[in-house]
Design a protein around this motif. Structure first.
Motif, short mmCIF file in Angstrom:
data_model
loop_
_atom_site.label_atom_id
_atom_site.label_comp_id
_atom_site.label_asym_id
_atom_site.label_seq_id
_atom_site.Cartn_x
_atom_site.Cartn_y
_atom_site.Cartn_z
N GLU A 135 6.08 -36.18 -33.44
CA GLU A 135 6.81 -36.63 -32.26
C GLU A 135 6.55 -38.11 -32.03
O GLU A 135 5.59 -38.67 -32.55
CB GLU A 135 6.35 -35.86 -31.02
N ALA A 136 7.37 -38.71 -31.20
CA ALA A 136 7.10 -40.08 -30.76
C ALA A 136 5.90 -40.05 -29.84
O ALA A 136 5.68 -39.08 -29.11
CB ALA A 136 8.31 -40.63 -30.01
N GLY A 137 5.11 -41.10 -29.85
CA GLY A 137 3.96 -41.20 -28.96
C GLY A 137 4.38 -41.61 -27.57
O GLY A 137 5.56 -41.82 -27.29
N LEU A 138 3.41 -41.75 -26.70
CA LEU A 138 3.69 -42.23 -25.34
C LEU A 138 4.06 -43.71 -25.40
O LEU A 138 3.55 -44.45 -26.24
CB LEU A 138 2.45 -42.04 -24.46
N GLU A 139 4.94 -44.14 -24.52
CA GLU A 139 5.39 -45.53 -24.51
C GLU A 139 4.27 -46.50 -24.16
O GLU A 139 4.22 -47.61 -24.67
CB GLU A 139 6.55 -45.71 -23.54
N ARG A 140 3.39 -46.07 -23.24
CA ARG A 140 2.27 -46.93 -22.86
C ARG A 140 1.07 -46.06 -22.52
O ARG A 140 1.21 -44.85 -22.28
CB ARG A 140 2.63 -47.83 -21.68
N ALA A 141 -0.08 -46.67 -22.52
CA ALA A 141 -1.31 -45.94 -22.22
C ALA A 141 -1.27 -45.45 -20.77
O ALA A 141 -1.00 -46.24 -19.86
CB ALA A 141 -2.52 -46.83 -22.46
N PRO A 142 -1.55 -44.18 -20.52
CA PRO A 142 -1.50 -43.66 -19.15
C PRO A 142 -2.70 -44.07 -18.30
O PRO A 142 -2.65 -43.96 -17.08
CB PRO A 142 -1.46 -42.14 -19.35
N ALA B 265 -4.78 -41.49 -25.88
CA ALA B 265 -3.66 -40.62 -25.52
C ALA B 265 -2.34 -41.24 -25.96
O ALA B 265 -1.46 -40.55 -26.50
CB ALA B 265 -3.65 -40.35 -24.02
N ARG B 266 -2.19 -42.56 -25.77
CA ARG B 266 -0.95 -43.23 -26.16
C ARG B 266 -0.68 -43.09 -27.65
O ARG B 266 0.46 -42.89 -28.07
CB ARG B 266 -1.02 -44.72 -25.79
N THR B 267 -1.71 -43.18 -28.47
CA THR B 267 -1.52 -43.18 -29.92
C THR B 267 -1.60 -41.81 -30.57
O THR B 267 -1.18 -41.66 -31.71
CB THR B 267 -2.54 -44.11 -30.61
N GLU B 268 -2.12 -40.79 -29.86
CA GLU B 268 -2.35 -39.50 -30.50
C GLU B 268 -1.68 -38.31 -29.82
O GLU B 268 -1.71 -37.20 -30.36
CB GLU B 268 -3.87 -39.22 -30.57
N ILE B 269 -1.07 -38.51 -28.65
CA ILE B 269 -0.51 -37.39 -27.87
C ILE B 269 0.99 -37.61 -27.66
O ILE B 269 1.43 -38.71 -27.31
CB ILE B 269 -1.22 -37.27 -26.51
N CYS B 270 1.77 -36.55 -27.85
CA CYS B 270 3.21 -36.63 -27.65
C CYS B 270 3.55 -36.48 -26.16
O CYS B 270 2.75 -35.96 -25.38
CB CYS B 270 3.93 -35.56 -28.47
N PRO B 271 4.73 -36.92 -25.77
CA PRO B 271 5.13 -36.82 -24.35
C PRO B 271 5.13 -35.38 -23.81
O PRO B 271 4.81 -35.17 -22.64
CB PRO B 271 6.55 -37.41 -24.34
#
Length: 90
Positions: free
Chosen positions: A10-17, A26-32
């Protein structure tokens, strides 16, 4: 990106939460979709235990659970125990 929680490509998160190492991870390893699942679970923890995220012990509690929920398969994430409603005292 392969999500470390669900294993889907999947695409990653757009920015670090969060503005820390855990947020960048989370931004680089977790999907939305998995992030959205965490937000729902976090909301349940906040509501169930009556947490005030402005308090450091509550933020630490939530970050520990976020790391477990997202990166360790949730095996040691806090169970929502209705007998402890309104308190996170261990």
């Amino acid at each position: 990106m392969i999500c470390v929680r669900c294993g889907q490509n999947e695409a990653g998160l757009e920015r670090a939460p969060l503005r820390n190492e855990l947020g960048e991870r989370a931004r680089t390893e977790i999907c939305p979709e998995c992030w959205a699942e965490w937000l729902r679970y976090q909301t349940a923890l906040i509501n169930h235990y009556g947490l005030d995220p402005r308090e450091k012990k509550n933020r630490d509690f939530l970050q520990e659970n976020m790391e477990s929920f997202l990166f360790r398969g949730g095996d040691d994430a806090e169970e929502i125990d209705t007998s402890k409603q309104g308190s996170i005292e261990w």
